[in-house]
Design an enzyme around this catalytic site. Structure first.
Site, PDB file in Angstrom:
ATOM      1  N   GLU A 541     -11.558  -7.893   5.357  1.00  0.00           N
ATOM      2  CA  GLU A 541     -10.901  -6.964   4.636  1.00  0.00           C
ATOM      3  C   GLU A 541      -9.774  -5.998   5.061  1.00  0.00           C
ATOM      4  O   GLU A 541      -9.396  -5.934   6.072  1.00  0.00           O
ATOM      5  CB  GLU A 541     -11.922  -6.282   4.365  1.00  0.00           C
ATOM      6  CG  GLU A 541     -11.425  -4.703   3.005  1.00  0.00           C
ATOM      7  CD  GLU A 541     -12.572  -4.936   2.860  1.00  0.00           C
ATOM      8  OE1 GLU A 541     -13.223  -3.549   1.857  1.00  0.00           O
ATOM      9  OE2 GLU A 541     -13.941  -4.841   3.521  1.00  0.00           O
ATOM     10  N   PHE A 544      -4.952  -3.649   1.008  1.00  0.00           N
ATOM     11  CA  PHE A 544      -5.432  -4.354   0.098  1.00  0.00           C
ATOM     12  C   PHE A 544      -6.398  -4.447  -0.621  1.00  0.00           C
ATOM     13  O   PHE A 544      -7.261  -4.056  -2.315  1.00  0.00           O
ATOM     14  CB  PHE A 544      -3.733  -5.231   0.151  1.00  0.00           C
ATOM     15  CG  PHE A 544      -3.877  -5.978  -1.631  1.00  0.00           C
ATOM     16  CD1 PHE A 544      -4.875  -6.717  -2.382  1.00  0.00           C
ATOM     17  CD2 PHE A 544      -2.704  -6.210  -2.180  1.00  0.00           C
ATOM     18  CE1 PHE A 544      -4.205  -7.723  -3.542  1.00  0.00           C
ATOM     19  CE2 PHE A 544      -2.928  -6.937  -3.266  1.00  0.00           C
ATOM     20  CZ  PHE A 544      -3.266  -7.083  -4.290  1.00  0.00           C
ATOM     21  N   LYS A 561      -6.763 -13.252  -1.787  1.00  0.00           N
ATOM     22  CA  LYS A 561      -6.751 -11.428  -1.118  1.00  0.00           C
ATOM     23  C   LYS A 561      -6.673 -10.915  -2.702  1.00  0.00           C
ATOM     24  O   LYS A 561      -5.841 -11.436  -4.169  1.00  0.00           O
ATOM     25  CB  LYS A 561      -5.532 -11.118  -1.344  1.00  0.00           C
ATOM     26  CG  LYS A 561      -5.497  -9.628  -0.742  1.00  0.00           C
ATOM     27  CD  LYS A 561      -3.973  -9.650   0.011  1.00  0.00           C
ATOM     28  CE  LYS A 561      -4.109 -10.222   1.234  1.00  0.00           C
ATOM     29  NZ  LYS A 561      -2.226  -9.529   1.818  1.00  0.00           N
ATOM     30  N   ASP A 658       4.886  -4.701   9.521  1.00  0.00           N
ATOM     31  CA  ASP A 658       3.835  -4.332   9.888  1.00  0.00           C
ATOM     32  C   ASP A 658       3.398  -5.465  10.854  1.00  0.00           C
ATOM     33  O   ASP A 658       2.011  -6.046  10.893  1.00  0.00           O
ATOM     34  CB  ASP A 658       2.365  -4.406   8.906  1.00  0.00           C
ATOM     35  CG  ASP A 658       1.183  -3.311   9.133  1.00  0.00           C
ATOM     36  OD1 ASP A 658       1.344  -3.263  10.098  1.00  0.00           O
ATOM     37  OD2 ASP A 658       0.610  -4.091   8.679  1.00  0.00           O
TER      38      ASP A 658
END
Length: 840
Positions: A541, A544, A561, A658
Site C-alpha cells: 500500500e 495512491f 494499483k 521519489d
C-alpha cells in the site's frame, strides 16, 4: 578475396585509430600566450600534434613579447612568446568551459629575459576570486590544478603583488573524467607526477590521452622491472603504456619500497595517487603481496597488483604531511615471494576555494545591510557581475574607478550612502555605453524591482481599468469552459474529470484537469475484479492506494494499483503517472500494461515484479538469502540505467522525484526496475535546466538543495540515488535517531574519517567483498549526496562508475562465482548510454 578483406580491415582499424585520437583531444583548450593573431594561428605543435592558437580572443589587456633568441633553444612553441601585464593590478583571461566538467588546468611561464631586465617576476595566480598559487619564475614554471568550474565561464587571473610585472607563456585545459581524481573536498594542485623508469623521456600527448606530463624517476637502491606486453588501462585514469609497463622494486627484496613526496607547504592537505600493474607473469606458487601506508596510516593491506591491469589506489581522505614529507611505504607481506612494486605516482595538495565563482547572470544585492567604510576592492574579483546594489548603507570615501573596469557590470546603485559626490570620468564614459548608475544627487536608475513608483493614478481610472480586467477574465473563463467541455466529449477513450474511487461516491472538483489519451489497453472494472480475484491478495500500500496481485488472461502475472478513498495523491498523480508511462519504455522501468477508468473506478495495471522491492531484501523482511555484494552492485547499476534513461533518453527529460529503495522493484533474477512515477516531472523543450515546483518527496531521500530552493533538476534524482546506494552498502536506516549521526550521509562520513571500510559495510555480508570496489562505490555515493548539486555526477557518470565497480568485483571473484548475477546486468549493459532513444 582474402587480400580485399585484409585491406578493408586495415582501413577500418586506421579509421578507428584516427577517430580515437581525435576524440581524445575533444574539448582541449591550448593557448599560446603572446602569439600575435596575425602570425600563424592556430598551428600544430610539433612534439604533440596538438593545435595551439593565439590567446588574443580570451583577454583584452596586456602586451606581447618574445623571449630572447639565444634562450629559445630548449623551448619549443608555445613557450617562446609571452603576454605581460604592466598595467593594472589584476588581469584576467575569460575562458568558456563546460560547467560541471572536471578539467586539468596547466599554466606555463618561461621568463627568457623577454624584457631585457634580467629580473625574475613573482606574482599570484587566481581562479575567479580564489587564490591558486604564487608563481616564482626564477626557473621554468609549470603548474597544474584539477578543478571543476561552477559556471560556463572560467576566469584565470594574474595578480600583481609587488613591483614585478606578471606574465604568462601558455594556458592548457584538458577535460578529465569526473570519476577520476575523486576527493571529499576542494580542487587538487599537482606537486609531483612520476613514472618509475631509467628512461629520460617525458611522457605527454598522445601517449597520455589527457595530456598529463610524466617525468621519469628512479633511485640507486631500486630495481626496474618491465614488460613488453600491453597493459589494460581502460580505467578512468588511462595511464600511458610507457608509464605503466615499467615499475620500481627494492633492489634488496627483503626491504620495503619507500617513496617520499614533498608538498609545497607544511599545511597542505595531501592526496597521493598510486598506480599499479603487475608486469611479471607469476607462477602458481609465486605471489606479490604487500601493505601500503602513507605516513604510517594504512591505505591498503595485503594488496596484490593485477597482472597487466592498471589500477589506482589513494588515501580516502586528505592528510597533512609532517615536515612536508609524504612517506609512501610498501611493505612485503609474510607470504609474498616477490618484493613490492610501484609503477607511477601523483601527489596533489587540496585547494579549498571558499568563494563561489560568479555566474554570468549573477547580481549582488547588499542593500540595507549596515555596511560601513569604503567600497572593498575585492568586489572587482567578481568579474561577471552584472548588477551591484549597495544602496541604503553607511559607505564613505570615494566612488572607486575600478568599477568602470568591470565590463559585465551594467547596473550600479550607490544611493543613500555617505560617499564623495565626485564620479570618476571612467564611470561617466561607461554611462554613455549603457551603464545605469545611481548616486545621491546623480541620475537615479534603480535596480529592477528595487524601486517603487511614486506616480498616483486617479481613482476613477483605476476603477475603470479594474472593471475591464474583470470582464475580460470572466469571458476567457467561459470560453475555456465551453471549449474544454466540447473537447472532452470528442474523446471516447479519455479519462473523465469526474473520478470516483471503488466503493465511494465522491467526485473530483478539479475541473481543470486535462484528459488523458492512450493507446494502452483500457480495462473495465469487471475485468480488474476478475484479474485480481475480487482484490483477493494485497501486495502493498502506498499514497495512491492498495496494490493487488492479479493474472491477465489467466496466465500473465500483473500488479494492480487501485485508487483508494483516502488517497492523498488522487487524480493529479494518477494522471502524471499514466502520462509519463505512456511515453517511456526501458528495460529498467516498470512497464504499464493498461489502466481502468470506469467513472467510479480508477486503477493502473503494471507488469509484476516477483521479488518485491529492494528495501524488503535489505531489511530481511522478504526472507531468503542475503543479497551478496555483486548482486547489490548490479541492482544499483540497473536502477541507475533507468534513471539515466529518464534524464537523457526522454524528450522532454524526466525527473522521478521519489527515488528510494521501496521504489526499486526486483525480478526473478534480481533485475531491478524503477517504479512509482506519480511525483515525476518533465522539463519541456526550451526550458531551463530546472523547474520550480512545490517540494515533494520522501524525507531522508530529499535533495537538500531542492528542499531549500524549490528548484527541481535531474541532480535531485542523483542525490536520492546516492542515498539508495548508501543503503545498499551499509544496510543502515536512512534516518535513525538512535545513531550519533542520525542521517545516513552524516553517519557514513563520520565512519569514513576512521578509515575502516568494515565499519561501514553491511555486517550481513561477513566481509565477502572486494574492498576496492566497495571504496569506489562509497566514494560514488558520497559524491552523489554532495549538498551542492554542481558537485554531483550525472547519472551517465554514475552508470559508468557502477559498471566498473561490478567489473572489478567480478574479476576478483572469478567467473565461477555469482554466475546467477550475470544475465540481467549483461542485458542492462547492452543499453547504449551514448544513444538517446526516442520516447514512446
Amino acid at each position: 578475396m582474402e587480400s580485399s578483406y585484409k585491406l578493408l580491415l586495415v582501413a577500418l582499424v586506421t579509421f578507428a585509430t584516427v577517430r580515437f585520437v581525435q576524440a581524445q583531444d575533444e574539448g582541449f583548450i591550448s593557448l599560446d600566450c603572446g602569439l600575435s593573431p596575425t602570425e600563424q594561428s592556430p598551428y600544430t605543435e610539433s612534439a604533440t600534434g596538438l593545435q595551439y592558437s593565439s590567446d588574443s580572443s580570451y583577454i583584452q589587456t596586456g602586451k606581447i613579447a618574445r623571449i630572447q633568441r639565444d634562450l629559445e633553444g630548449p623551448h619549443l612553441k608555445p613557450q617562446t612568446t609571452v603576454r605581460y601585464f604592466p598595467d593594472g593590478i589584476r588581469n584576467c583571461y575569460n575562458i568558456t568551459v563546460k560547467q560541471g566538467t572536471k578539467y586539468m588546468i596547466r599554466v606555463r611561464a618561461i621568463y627568457g629575459n623577454y624584457d631585457g631586465l634580467n629580473t625574475y617576476p613573482r606574482f599570484d595566480l587566481y581562479i575567479g576570486p580564489n587564490f591558486w598559487i604564487t608563481l616564482d619564475t626564477k626557473e621554468y614554471v609549470r603548474k597544474e590544478i584539477v578543478h571543476i568550474p561552477r559556471s560556463n565561464m572560467l576566469d584565470l587571473c594574474l595578480v600583481k603583488t609587488d613591483t614585478f610585472t606578471p606574465f604568462i607563456s601558455a594556458i592548457e585545459m584538458r577535460p578529465l573524467p569526473n570519476n577520476s581524481y575523486i576527493t571529499t573536498s576542494g580542487s587538487l594542485k599537482l606537486f609531483s607526477r612520476y613514472y618509475f623508469s631509467n628512461s629520460e623521456d617525458v611522457l605527454r600527448y598522445s601517449e597520455d590521452v589527457y595530456d598529463r606530463m610524466w617525468n621519469s624517476y628512479n633511485q640507486t637502491d631500486w630495481k626496474e622491472i618491465s614488460t613488453s606486453l600491453t597493459v589494460n588501462t581502460s580505467d578512468s585514469f588511462r595511464l600511458p603504456q610507457n608509464a605503466i609497463k615499467t615499475a620500481a622494486t627494492s633492489a634488496n627484496a627483503s626491504e620495503p619500497l619507500i617513496d617520499i613526496e614533498f608538498p609545497e607547504s607544511a599545511n597542505d592537505k595531501v592526496y597521493i595517487y598510486l598506480h599499479f600493474s603487475e608486469v611479471h607473469a607469476l607462477k602458481a606458487n609465486e605471489t606479490r603481496e604487500f601493505d601500503i601506508s602513507l605516513n604510517g596510516e594504512s591505505i591498503k593491506d595485503s594488496y596484490k597488483p593485477l597482472y597487466l591491469q592498471s589500477e589506482t589506489l589513494s588515501n580516502p581522505s586528505p592528510v597533512i604531511c609532517t615536515g612536508q614529507k609524504c612517506i609512501v611505504k610498501l611493505t612485503r607481506s609474510g607470504k609474498s615471494t616477490h618484493p613490492p612494486l610501484l609503477n607511477a605516482i601523483e601527489g596533489f595538495a587540496v585547494a579549498d576555494f571558499l568563494q563561489s565563482e560568479t555566474d554570468e547572470n549573477d547580481g549582488t544585492n547588499l542593500s540595507s545591510n549596515g555596511l560601513a567604510g569604503t567600497i572593498d576592492a575585492g568586489i572587482q574579483n567578481l568579474t561577471h557581475l552584472e548588477k551591484l546594489d549597495l544602496s541604503n548603507n553607511s559607505l564613505t570615501g570615494v566612488i572607486p574607478e575600478f568599477l568602470a573596469n568591470m565590463k559585465s557590470l551594467m547596473i550600479i546603485n550607490l544611493s543613500k550612502n555617505h560617499l564623495n559626490d565626485s564620479i570618476p570620468q571612467a564611470l561617466r564614459d561607461r554611462e554613455k555605453e549603457g551603464l545605469k548608475l545611481s548616486v545621491d544627487g546623480h541620475a537615479i536608475a534603480c535596480l529592477p524591482g528595487s524601486c517603487v513608483s511614486k506616480k498616483k493614478f486617479p481613482v476613477l481610472i483605476v476603477a475603470l481599468v479594474a472593471s475591464v480586467v474583470v470582464v475580460v477574465i470572466v469571458m476567457v473563463l467561459v470560453f475555456i469552459f465551453v471549449f474544454r467541455k466540447k473537447k472532452t466529449s470528442d474523446h471516447v477513450e479519455a479519462i473523465p474529470r469526474s473520478v470516483v474511487t471503488p466503493g465511494a461516491n465522491f467526485t473530483s472538483t478539479n475541473t481543470s484537469e486535462t484528459s488523458i489519451e492512450t493507446k494502452k489497453r483500457r480495462f473495465s472494472y469487471a475485468e480488474v475484479m476478475q484479474m485480481t480475484n475480487n482484490l483477493e491478495r494485497a501486495l502493498g500500500e502506498g499514497g495512491f492506494g492498495v496494490v493487488y496481485h492479479g493474472y491477465l488472461n489467466g496466465s500473465q502475472q500483473v500488479a494492480v494499483k487501485v485508487l483508494s478513498e483516502s488517497s492523498s495523491q488522487g487524480y493529479k498523480h494518477f494522471k502524471a503517472e499514466v502520462e509519463l508511462l505512456l511515453r517511456v519504455h526501458h528495460i529498467n522501468l516498470v512497464n504499464l500494461v493498461g489502466y481502468c477508468d470506469e467513472r467510479d473506478h480508477l486503477a493502473l495495471i503494471y507488469e509484476y515484479m516477483p521479488s518485491g522491492d529492494l528495501k524488503e531484501h535489505l531489511s530481511g523482511k522478504r526472507g531468503g538469502s542475503v543479497l551478496n555484494w555483486s548482486t547489490r552492485l548490479r541492482i544499483a547499476a540497473d536502477a541507475a540505467l533507468g534513471l539515466e534513461y529518464l534524464h537523457i533518453g526522454c524528450q522532454p527529460s524526466m525527473v522521478h522525484r521519489d527515488v528510494k529503495s521501496t521504489n526499486i522493484l526486483l525480478g526473478e533474477q534480481f533485475s531491478a526496475k524503477i517504479a512509482d512515477f506519480g511525483l515525476s516531472r518533465s522539463f519541456q523543450l526550451g526550458d531551463e535546466s530546472h523547474v520550480s515546483t512545490v517540494v515533494a518527496g520522501t524525507p531522508g531521500y530529499l535533495d537538500p538543495e531542492y528542499y531549500r530552493t524549490g528548484r527541481l533538476a535531474e541532480m535531485s534524482d542523483v542525490y536520492s540515488f546516492g542515498i539508495v546506494l548508501l543503503e545498499i552498502i551499509t544496510n543502515q536506516r536512512v534516518i535513525d535517531q538512535s545513531r550519533e549521526k542520525p542521517h545516513i550521509t552524516e553517519w557514513t562520513a563520520f565512519m569514513l574519517n576512521r578509515g575502516d571500510i568494515a565499519r561501514i559495510m553491511d555486517p550481513k555480508l561477513h566481509g565477502d567483498y572486494n574492498s576496492r570496489s566497495v571504496w569506489r562505490a562509497v566514494e560514488l555515493a558520497m559524491l552523489c549526496t554532495n549538498p551542492s548539486s554542481e558537485k554531483r555526477p550525472t547519472m551517465s557518470q554514475v552508470v559508468i562508475e557502477l559498471k566498473e565497480c561490478l567489473s572489478s568485483e567480478n574479476s576478483m571473484k572469478g567467473k565461477n562465482q555469482d554466475t546467477e548475477s550475470h544475465g540481467s546486468f549483461e542485458m542492462s549493459m547492452s543499453f547504449d548510454t551514448k544513444a538517446v532513444p526516442s520516447a514512446r
